[in-house]
Design a protein around this motif. Structure first.
Motif, PDB file in Angstrom:
ATOM      1  N   SER A   7      -5.028 -15.435  -2.798  1.00  0.00           N
ATOM      2  CA  SER A   7      -4.277 -15.243  -1.351  1.00  0.00           C
ATOM      3  C   SER A   7      -5.227 -14.252  -0.649  1.00  0.00           C
ATOM      4  CB  SER A   7      -3.886 -15.317  -1.531  1.00  0.00           C
ATOM      5  OG  SER A   7      -2.634 -15.380  -0.091  1.00  0.00           O
ATOM      6  N   ARG A   8      -5.218 -13.000  -0.966  1.00  0.00           N
ATOM      7  CA  ARG A   8      -6.072 -11.805  -0.109  1.00  0.00           C
ATOM      8  C   ARG A   8      -6.760 -12.122   0.327  1.00  0.00           C
ATOM      9  NH1 ARG A   8       0.062 -10.105   0.146  1.00  0.00           N
ATOM     10  NH2 ARG A   8       0.348  -9.034  -1.943  1.00  0.00           N
ATOM     11  N   LEU A   9      -8.050 -12.339  -0.849  1.00  0.00           N
ATOM     12  CA  LEU A   9      -9.782 -12.698   0.154  1.00  0.00           C
ATOM     13  C   LEU A   9      -9.550 -13.435   0.785  1.00  0.00           C
ATOM     14  CD1 LEU A   9     -12.317 -12.253  -0.740  1.00  0.00           C
ATOM     15  CD2 LEU A   9     -12.702 -13.378  -2.930  1.00  0.00           C
ATOM     16  N   GLY A  10      -8.918 -14.444   1.364  1.00  0.00           N
ATOM     17  CA  GLY A  10      -9.384 -15.518   1.648  1.00  0.00           C
ATOM     18  C   GLY A  10      -8.850 -15.205   3.096  1.00  0.00           C
ATOM     19  N   HIS A  11      -7.460 -14.353   3.263  1.00  0.00           N
ATOM     20  CA  HIS A  11      -7.108 -14.050   4.123  1.00  0.00           C
ATOM     21  C   HIS A  11      -8.342 -12.952   4.633  1.00  0.00           C
ATOM     22  CE1 HIS A  11      -4.028 -11.810   7.868  1.00  0.00           C
ATOM     23  NE2 HIS A  11      -4.960 -11.337   6.929  1.00  0.00           N
ATOM     24  N   ALA A  12      -9.059 -11.783   3.725  1.00  0.00           N
ATOM     25  CA  ALA A  12      -9.349 -11.867   4.083  1.00  0.00           C
ATOM     26  C   ALA A  12     -10.769 -12.093   5.410  1.00  0.00           C
ATOM     27  CB  ALA A  12      -9.589 -10.095   3.718  1.00  0.00           C
ATOM     28  N   MET A  61       4.812  -0.552   1.316  1.00  0.00           N
ATOM     29  CA  MET A  61       4.891  -1.605   2.221  1.00  0.00           C
ATOM     30  C   MET A  61       5.483  -2.126   3.111  1.00  0.00           C
ATOM     31  SD  MET A  61       1.725  -2.561   2.006  1.00  0.00           S
ATOM     32  CE  MET A  61       1.833  -4.450   2.043  1.00  0.00           C
ATOM     33  N   SER A  62       7.181  -2.147   2.579  1.00  0.00           N
ATOM     34  CA  SER A  62       8.458  -3.389   3.109  1.00  0.00           C
ATOM     35  C   SER A  62       8.804  -2.267   4.667  1.00  0.00           C
ATOM     36  CB  SER A  62       9.861  -3.345   1.930  1.00  0.00           C
ATOM     37  OG  SER A  62       9.653  -4.285   0.942  1.00  0.00           O
ATOM     38  N   ALA A  63       8.801  -0.556   4.466  1.00  0.00           N
ATOM     39  CA  ALA A  63       8.749  -0.293   5.764  1.00  0.00           C
ATOM     40  C   ALA A  63       7.679   0.120   6.552  1.00  0.00           C
ATOM     41  CB  ALA A  63       9.232   1.353   5.493  1.00  0.00           C
ATOM     42  N   LYS A  64       6.810  -0.324   5.863  1.00  0.00           N
ATOM     43  CA  LYS A  64       5.253  -1.451   7.467  1.00  0.00           C
ATOM     44  C   LYS A  64       4.745   0.569   8.040  1.00  0.00           C
ATOM     45  CE  LYS A  64       6.879  -4.515   9.586  1.00  0.00           C
ATOM     46  NZ  LYS A  64       7.559  -4.811  10.734  1.00  0.00           N
ATOM     47  N   LYS A  65       4.533   1.180   6.415  1.00  0.00           N
ATOM     48  CA  LYS A  65       3.901   2.815   5.458  1.00  0.00           C
ATOM     49  C   LYS A  65       2.807   2.346   5.402  1.00  0.00           C
ATOM     50  CE  LYS A  65       7.701   5.602   6.526  1.00  0.00           C
ATOM     51  NZ  LYS A  65       8.954   5.964   5.704  1.00  0.00           N
ATOM     52  N   TYR A  66       1.816   2.057   6.184  1.00  0.00           N
ATOM     53  CA  TYR A  66       0.423   1.257   5.470  1.00  0.00           C
ATOM     54  C   TYR A  66      -0.391   1.768   4.442  1.00  0.00           C
ATOM     55  CZ  TYR A  66       2.241  -3.343   7.548  1.00  0.00           C
ATOM     56  OH  TYR A  66       3.514  -4.270   7.666  1.00  0.00           O
ATOM     57  N   GLN A  67      -0.555   3.195   5.602  1.00  0.00           N
ATOM     58  CA  GLN A  67      -1.179   4.151   4.351  1.00  0.00           C
ATOM     59  C   GLN A  67      -1.181   4.565   3.852  1.00  0.00           C
ATOM     60  OE1 GLN A  67      -4.474   5.014   5.289  1.00  0.00           O
ATOM     61  NE2 GLN A  67      -4.644   5.883   4.042  1.00  0.00           N
ATOM     62  N   GLU A  68       0.263   5.096   3.835  1.00  0.00           N
ATOM     63  CA  GLU A  68       0.613   5.712   2.498  1.00  0.00           C
ATOM     64  C   GLU A  68       0.953   4.826   1.480  1.00  0.00           C
ATOM     65  OE1 GLU A  68       5.175   7.374   3.372  1.00  0.00           O
ATOM     66  OE2 GLU A  68       4.209   8.396   5.230  1.00  0.00           O
ATOM     67  N   ALA A  69       1.254   3.338   1.247  1.00  0.00           N
ATOM     68  CA  ALA A  69       1.167   2.371   0.623  1.00  0.00           C
ATOM     69  C   ALA A  69      -0.144   2.676  -0.140  1.00  0.00           C
ATOM     70  CB  ALA A  69       1.658   1.461   1.053  1.00  0.00           C
ATOM     71  N   ILE A  70      -1.614   2.412   0.821  1.00  0.00           N
ATOM     72  CA  ILE A  70      -3.164   2.896   0.487  1.00  0.00           C
ATOM     73  C   ILE A  70      -3.087   4.036  -0.494  1.00  0.00           C
ATOM     74  CG2 ILE A  70      -5.212   3.128   1.020  1.00  0.00           C
ATOM     75  CD1 ILE A  70      -4.496   1.690   3.802  1.00  0.00           C
ATOM     76  N   ASP A  71      -2.341   4.668  -0.540  1.00  0.00           N
ATOM     77  CA  ASP A  71      -2.691   5.894  -1.311  1.00  0.00           C
ATOM     78  C   ASP A  71      -1.746   6.391  -2.255  1.00  0.00           C
ATOM     79  OD1 ASP A  71      -3.909   7.958   1.052  1.00  0.00           O
ATOM     80  OD2 ASP A  71      -1.858   8.576   2.231  1.00  0.00           O
ATOM     81  N   SER A 125      -5.303  -5.034   4.550  1.00  0.00           N
ATOM     82  CA  SER A 125      -5.160  -6.148   5.444  1.00  0.00           C
ATOM     83  C   SER A 125      -4.029  -5.709   6.945  1.00  0.00           C
ATOM     84  CB  SER A 125      -5.224  -7.433   5.257  1.00  0.00           C
ATOM     85  OG  SER A 125      -5.926  -8.106   4.438  1.00  0.00           O
ATOM     86  N   SER A 126      -3.571  -5.162   6.787  1.00  0.00           N
ATOM     87  CA  SER A 126      -1.810  -4.874   7.532  1.00  0.00           C
ATOM     88  C   SER A 126      -2.755  -3.808   8.639  1.00  0.00           C
ATOM     89  CB  SER A 126      -0.767  -4.045   6.574  1.00  0.00           C
ATOM     90  OG  SER A 126      -0.084  -5.541   6.308  1.00  0.00           O
ATOM     91  N   LEU A 127      -3.285  -2.696   8.009  1.00  0.00           N
ATOM     92  CA  LEU A 127      -3.795  -1.741   9.433  1.00  0.00           C
ATOM     93  C   LEU A 127      -5.235  -2.339   9.802  1.00  0.00           C
ATOM     94  CD1 LEU A 127      -3.773   0.995   6.799  1.00  0.00           C
ATOM     95  CD2 LEU A 127      -2.459   0.451   8.832  1.00  0.00           C
ATOM     96  N   GLY A 128      -5.480  -4.371   9.799  1.00  0.00           N
ATOM     97  CA  GLY A 128      -6.961  -4.262  10.155  1.00  0.00           C
ATOM     98  C   GLY A 128      -7.894  -4.141   9.461  1.00  0.00           C
ATOM     99  N   ALA A 163     -12.007  -3.701   3.464  1.00  0.00           N
ATOM    100  CA  ALA A 163     -12.034  -2.758   2.700  1.00  0.00           C
ATOM    101  C   ALA A 163     -10.984  -4.159   1.759  1.00  0.00           C
ATOM    102  CB  ALA A 163     -11.375  -1.990   3.042  1.00  0.00           C
ATOM    103  N   ALA A 164      -9.957  -4.829   2.218  1.00  0.00           N
ATOM    104  CA  ALA A 164      -9.187  -5.685   1.987  1.00  0.00           C
ATOM    105  C   ALA A 164      -9.657  -6.701   0.781  1.00  0.00           C
ATOM    106  CB  ALA A 164      -8.672  -5.845   2.788  1.00  0.00           C
ATOM    107  N   ALA A 165     -11.130  -7.404   1.037  1.00  0.00           N
ATOM    108  CA  ALA A 165     -11.907  -7.683   0.249  1.00  0.00           C
ATOM    109  C   ALA A 165     -12.507  -7.157  -0.909  1.00  0.00           C
ATOM    110  CB  ALA A 165     -13.256  -8.627   1.146  1.00  0.00           C
ATOM    111  N   GLU A 166     -12.992  -6.107  -0.715  1.00  0.00           N
ATOM    112  CA  GLU A 166     -13.528  -5.834  -1.918  1.00  0.00           C
ATOM    113  C   GLU A 166     -12.183  -5.772  -2.652  1.00  0.00           C
ATOM    114  OE1 GLU A 166     -15.234  -2.043  -0.194  1.00  0.00           O
ATOM    115  OE2 GLU A 166     -16.907  -3.207   0.815  1.00  0.00           O
TER     116      GLU A 166
END
Length: 208
Positions: free
Chosen positions: A62-67, A1-11, A35-38, A42-45
């Motif tokens: 907070s995550r749910l509200g943002h989504a 997440m810190s490196a903005k490698k969001y798909q790798e983070a999801i995996d 959410s970072s990938l738009g 899926a983020a809300a779920e």
């Protein structure tokens, strides 16, 4: 997440969930990655799954509200932020999120109004022919001309000469002819009634 490698983070979080599906942190963090990938749906779920695992995990609200906010579901976003603030009253991000969501709700910007019936809110269609000629307006205009002069026809209608000499009437007639012909008149109850009154008046000798 810190490196903005969001798909790798999801995996990585998905692998963690496979090992322990009861930890709300994994779902919440994966929601942040989505959410970072738009992918806000899926983020809300994931945020809701985190809350199912631990209803007191405030960060998931907070995550749910943002989504929800990102999906323009402002009422649901406000509800999520509000519930999160009950658990974490000093959370500045959720306070700001709640204020923004409530402001959008008050503006009527919520796109997830499930109670709205489009059949009740949609404007009534205009009484116009396909070419744009407004029969209702023409009927009102012609009807308002009747009975103004002694030489008018019976039934409150103007005489034929008066109609022919009125530039508004002639313009309306020309437009009507250009948009489909006289047969369209008979498809409109108001104009049909108007035409019948006019013909009755001419039959009684009320012409020019």
């Amino acid at each position: 997440m810190s490196a903005k490698k969001y798909q790798e983070a999801i995996d990585a979080y998905t692998s963690s969930i496979a090992l322990d599906g009861t930890n709300p942190v994994y779902f919440s963090n994966r929601a942040a990655a989505y959410s970072s990938l738009g992918d806000h749906n899926a983020a809300a779920e994931d945020a809701e799954r985190a809350l199912a695992a631990d209803p007191k995990f405030s960060k998931a609200y907070s995550r749910l509200g943002h989504a929800r906010y990102s999906m323009k579901q402002y009422a649901k976003a406000a509800d999520a932020f509000r519930k999160g603030l009950v658990l974490d009253p000093s959370n500045a991000n959720m306070k700001s999120g709640l204020e923004n969501a409530e402001a959008r709700v008050s503006e009527g910007a919520d796109e997830d109004d499930e109670d709205e019936d489009p059949r009740q809110t949609a404007p009534a269609p205009a009484a116009a022919a396909p070419g744009g000629f407004d029969f209702s307006r023409a009927a009102e205009m012609l009807g308002g001309m009747g009975g103004g002069r002694g030489g008018g026809a019976g039934g409150g209608m103007p005489d034929l000469a008066g109609l022919m000499n009125n530039p508004q009437v002639m313009q309306a007639a020309q437009q009507m002819m250009a948009n489909g012909g006289l047969e369209q008149v008979m498809n409109n109850p108001m104009m049909r009634n108007l035409a019948q009154q006019f013909m009755q008046g001419q039959g009684r000798g009320g012409g020019a």
